[in-house]
Design a protein around this motif. Sequence first.
Motif: not given
Length: 282
Positions: A50-68
């Motif tokens: 069960d891995l997470v990378t910097v890409a997961d975190r930054l992409a989610e932040e990017h999408l959270t801002a744009s979709l909201s």
Amino acid sequence: MIDDFVFGADAARNLSAVEEAVRKAAAAEILPRFRQLAEHEIVEKNGPHDLVTVADRLAEEHLTASLSELLPGSVVVGEEAVHADPDIVQALSGDAPVWIVDPVDGTRQFVHGDPGFATLVALAHRGELYASWTYAPASDRMAVAVRGAGASLNGAPLRCGTPDPDAALTVATSHPDFTSPEETAAFRRLEVPGLAPRPCGSAGLEYLAVAEGSLGAVAFGWENPWDHAAGLLLVAEAGGASATVAGEPFRLAGGNALPFTAARDAASARRILGLMRGAADA
């Protein structure tokens, strides 16, 4: 609010804007790191599988801002945000429209340089799915589904495959690393003539394979909404069917009887569910 966004006069523009937001997040945060991750940019969340990378975190932040911004008053339920604060998932039971986001579905594949990963976004309200986007950044494939309006892949209509009496029904099942003993037993009951179970890869891409007719069904033993929301709507709008072993629709907010399946047609779904339940006549 959500009806106007998805079905109103500006619906085509709104849906295209979401697609563009997904593409931009992938282009900015995911693809530049594909096969370029440093060791310190990969972290285990709940063990080595069960891995997470910097890409997961930054992409989610990017999408959270744009979709909201695209849909004022909406909230975002993202995999990484929920990992940090489990209470966020309660928004799925609230009154606000919810964006359900998996920034990198198939992180294990992403980490190992395998192109079989996806970015998943779904829009829901009060437990009902309205639209979804399944994007495979490495191959630039974008599948879109809208409730009652069908599904498409790079603009071409998607339809689940029709049964072939001479071919085994291939079923992608939960990876053994994420399966309880009871679920493992249920999946083993799929090892019968006419079915060909195999471990799944990226859940989002497996749903896409069902929707485009190259896979018969999926059967999963976990219910994280970010893994399933986009794909469930995609398969439904491509003509497929889904249900839990209790014969009920999958509930985004959780509490589902597991495992569940999404299949190319209702008959296939019934057979798979019957076998997983251990029914004698399945």
